[in-house]
Every structure is written in C-alpha cells, then in structure tokens.
Write an enzyme that holds these catalytic residues in place. Structure first.
Site, PDB file in Angstrom:
ATOM      1  N   LYS A  29       1.245   4.379  -2.997  1.00 21.88           N
ATOM      2  CA  LYS A  29       1.030   5.801  -2.746  1.00 21.88           C
ATOM      3  C   LYS A  29       2.289   6.619  -3.022  1.00 21.88           C
ATOM      4  O   LYS A  29       2.209   7.778  -3.463  1.00 21.88           O
ATOM      5  CB  LYS A  29       0.554   6.011  -1.309  1.00 21.88           C
ATOM      6  CG  LYS A  29      -0.850   5.459  -1.045  1.00 21.88           C
ATOM      7  CD  LYS A  29      -1.870   6.093  -1.976  1.00 21.88           C
ATOM      8  CE  LYS A  29      -3.287   5.620  -1.727  1.00 21.88           C
ATOM      9  NZ  LYS A  29      -4.273   6.258  -2.624  1.00 21.88           N
TER      10      LYS A  29
ATOM     11  N   TYR B  31       0.832  -1.200   0.000  1.00 18.67           N
ATOM     12  CA  TYR B  31       0.000   0.000   0.000  1.00 18.67           C
ATOM     13  C   TYR B  31       0.871   1.256   0.000  1.00 18.67           C
ATOM     14  O   TYR B  31       0.646   2.190  -0.777  1.00 18.67           O
ATOM     15  CB  TYR B  31      -0.920   0.004   1.219  1.00 18.67           C
ATOM     16  CG  TYR B  31      -1.795   1.237   1.302  1.00 18.67           C
ATOM     17  CD1 TYR B  31      -2.815   1.456   0.379  1.00 18.67           C
ATOM     18  CD2 TYR B  31      -1.607   2.189   2.309  1.00 18.67           C
ATOM     19  CE1 TYR B  31      -3.617   2.588   0.447  1.00 18.67           C
ATOM     20  CE2 TYR B  31      -2.404   3.320   2.385  1.00 18.67           C
ATOM     21  CZ  TYR B  31      -3.405   3.515   1.453  1.00 18.67           C
ATOM     22  OH  TYR B  31      -4.193   4.632   1.510  1.00 18.67           O
TER      23      TYR B  31
ATOM     24  N   THR C 102     -13.739   5.923   6.372  1.00 18.55           N
ATOM     25  CA  THR C 102     -14.391   5.245   5.256  1.00 18.55           C
ATOM     26  C   THR C 102     -14.124   3.747   5.355  1.00 18.55           C
ATOM     27  O   THR C 102     -13.408   3.282   6.245  1.00 18.55           O
ATOM     28  CB  THR C 102     -13.846   5.752   3.898  1.00 18.55           C
ATOM     29  OG1 THR C 102     -12.481   5.329   3.766  1.00 18.55           O
ATOM     30  CG2 THR C 102     -13.926   7.272   3.806  1.00 18.55           C
TER      31      THR C 102
END
Length: 311
Positions: free
Chosen positions: A175, A171, A208
């Site tokens: 990014k 991850y 989220t």
C-alpha cells in the site's frame, strides 16, 4: 530474534495500531457519501444490475488476473485493439494478510497483486488515457491505498520479503508502494504536459471479505466491531468515486484523499529518492523499457516505452 522483532512483530503491532486509529476516526466522523467485484460472478452480476437500472450506455465485464503479468498484458492488448477511449482507471484489486505465497511470476503475493499488477496495467494503458484526456476534462487514475501504508517500510533489496516474512509488513509495503507510485507518476505526467491525473485514495475500514485472513482472536473481535464502526462497501467506494468523477478534483493530481478530503500521507511516501528508485525497480521487474528516461521521454506514443511481448 531481533530480526524477527523488526520484521514480524513491529509491522504487526504498527498495522493494528493504524487500524485502531482509523476506527476511532470513523466512530466520530460520518462516512463520506456519494458500488464492482474481484470475481467473475460478481462482475457479471454488477453488469446485469447496471443494465437493469440504466437504459442508456453499455456496461461490460472483462476478467483480468492482476497476479499474472501475462494476464495483465493480454487484457491491456485486448482493450487497446478495440480503440475505445479510456477516461478513468481505478486500481482497486487487492488482498490482505495472506500466508506467504508467490504469484506465477515469482513475486510476493501482496506486492504482486496489490502493486505490481496495477503498476504494469497503468503503464500499458497510459497511451489510451492520454489520448482520451484534454484540458478541462482530464483522464483520471485512482490508486486505492490504505491507512496501513503509514506503517509501511520498503526495502528495495528485498521487495519480496524473503529475508523474514510478515504478512502484515507485506501488506503495508504494497500500500505504501501505491502511494509512492502515485506521486512519481503524477510528476512525470505533469512534466510531459499530459491531461491525465493520478491520485491515491484511502477507503477507510470497510466490512468486506478482505479481513477474512485475520488471525483467530482478531477475527473474533472484528465481527461485533465491524457492525458498529466499519463502513459498508458503498461507503468505502465513495472516496474512489469522488476521485474518479468529482468536478472539484478536475486537473488535481498527486494527492492522497481520505473521506473526501486531501490528507497528508506518510512522511516516507514523499521521499523523491524512494519514489524514483521504486519506479526504476518496478519497471525492471515487469519488463518495461527505458525506465530511467521515462521522465524526459514521455511522448504521445507511449507504447515505445513498453515491452508488449515480454512474458
């Protein structure tokens, strides 16, 4: 053992340390305030709401699967055939900490969805963006990165992380790749004299479903903390909207924006050599032509640098 420590444990600890730093910042700083979904139902619901609240203009939802290069090419071709102008492209799709898996094209899932899909989509739409921008009113590209990029490392010989997999490392890498891409693309656009800008933004820690893949203890700890310290989706979208629409950033590109301010990204992200090498490798992976000469050969007919039929 040492490989596991370097590839799994270190990325895990570094990523969570980045998260703690962000939470401390959000505890003492108000969110920058000035909302689009990653599922068909969410997208259609957003369109209905826009039509209900705004009488002028038209909103439309078109689905694209960023984990599929075929879907990305189909979407770009469908859009370009319509001959519509394109003033803003926000690359915001993403996933986090999913177990090891691959996209249909064989890429590590984080790298494929969070970065490569956006890389290809941006390239395929560059001609539309360049035709729509003009001096004093540039078209804008917004890449949504994350503070986790500070923990990111990038091994060009193992971008799919097959040597020793870590979802945290994967991850963070995806990014970081977005930030490297942002800086290099802006350099090419500026050199070509195009009225298109590209910036990377950090939305902060937002409450989220992105955090649904946290391991059990972190998930339990996250729930009470999120209610107090995490930002709402609307607050998290604020910096991306700012980058996409604010007059203050007109003709401003190649920046990393957090909470409405230009912020220094990781030292690694400013490596010109790494930016160029990732650019070339990414072009190879998604089937773009003339990867090495794009810097010098950018013209008003950018289609000449893409392979629309590559699958």
């Amino acid at each position: 053992m040492w490989l596991w420590v370097q590839s799994v444990l270190v990325p895990l600890l570094t990523l969570y340390l980045c998260g703690v730093k962000v939470l401390i910042y959000q505890l003492f700083n108000r969110s920058f305030t000035l909302p689009a979904g990653n599922e068909r139902d969410e997208g259609l619901a957003a369109v209905r709401r826009i039509h209900e609240e705004i009488s002028e203009g038209k909103a439309e939802f078109v689905f694209v699967d960023l984990t599929s290069l075929t879907s990305v090419r189909r979407f770009a071709q469908t859009f370009k055939v319509r001959g519509l102008p394109l003033h803003v492209l926000v690359n915001n799709a993403g996933t986090m900490l999913v177990p090891e898996r691959q996209t249909e094209d064989g890429f590590e899932f984080h790298f494929g969805l969070n970065y490569l899909g956006h890389f290809l989509l941006t390239h395929l739409l560059l001609d539309s963006l360049s035709r729509s921008g003009r001096h004093g009113c540039c078209s804008r590209i917004v890449n949504v990165s994350s503070a986790t990029h500070y923990a990111g490392v990038l091994n060009l010989d193992d971008l799919n992380r097959r040597t020793c997999y870590s979802s945290h490392g994967a991850y963070s890498q995806s990014k970081l790749a977005l930030v490297l891409f942002t800086y290099y693309l802006q350099e090419q656009l500026t050199a070509g004299g195009f009225s298109v800008t590209v910036n990377a933004v950090d939305p902060g820690m937002v409450d989220t479903a992105l955090y649904d893949n946290l391991w059990s203890l972190a998930q339990a700890m996250k729930k009470p903390v999120a209610k107090i310290l995490f930002r709402t989706p609307a607050e998290g979208a604020a910096t991306a909207i700012y980058a996409a629409a604010a007059q203050e950033v007109e003709e401003v590109g190649g920046c990393y924006l957090y909470n409405g301010h230009k912020t220094r990204s990781s030292d690694l992200s400013y490596s010109s050599e790494l930016q160029a090498n990732l650019w070339r490798r990414s072009c190879e992976l998604v089937g773009l032509k003339e990867a090495e000469t794009l810097c010098c050969g950018l013209t008003r007919s950018i289609e000449g640098f893409t392979s629309e039929t590559h699958m």
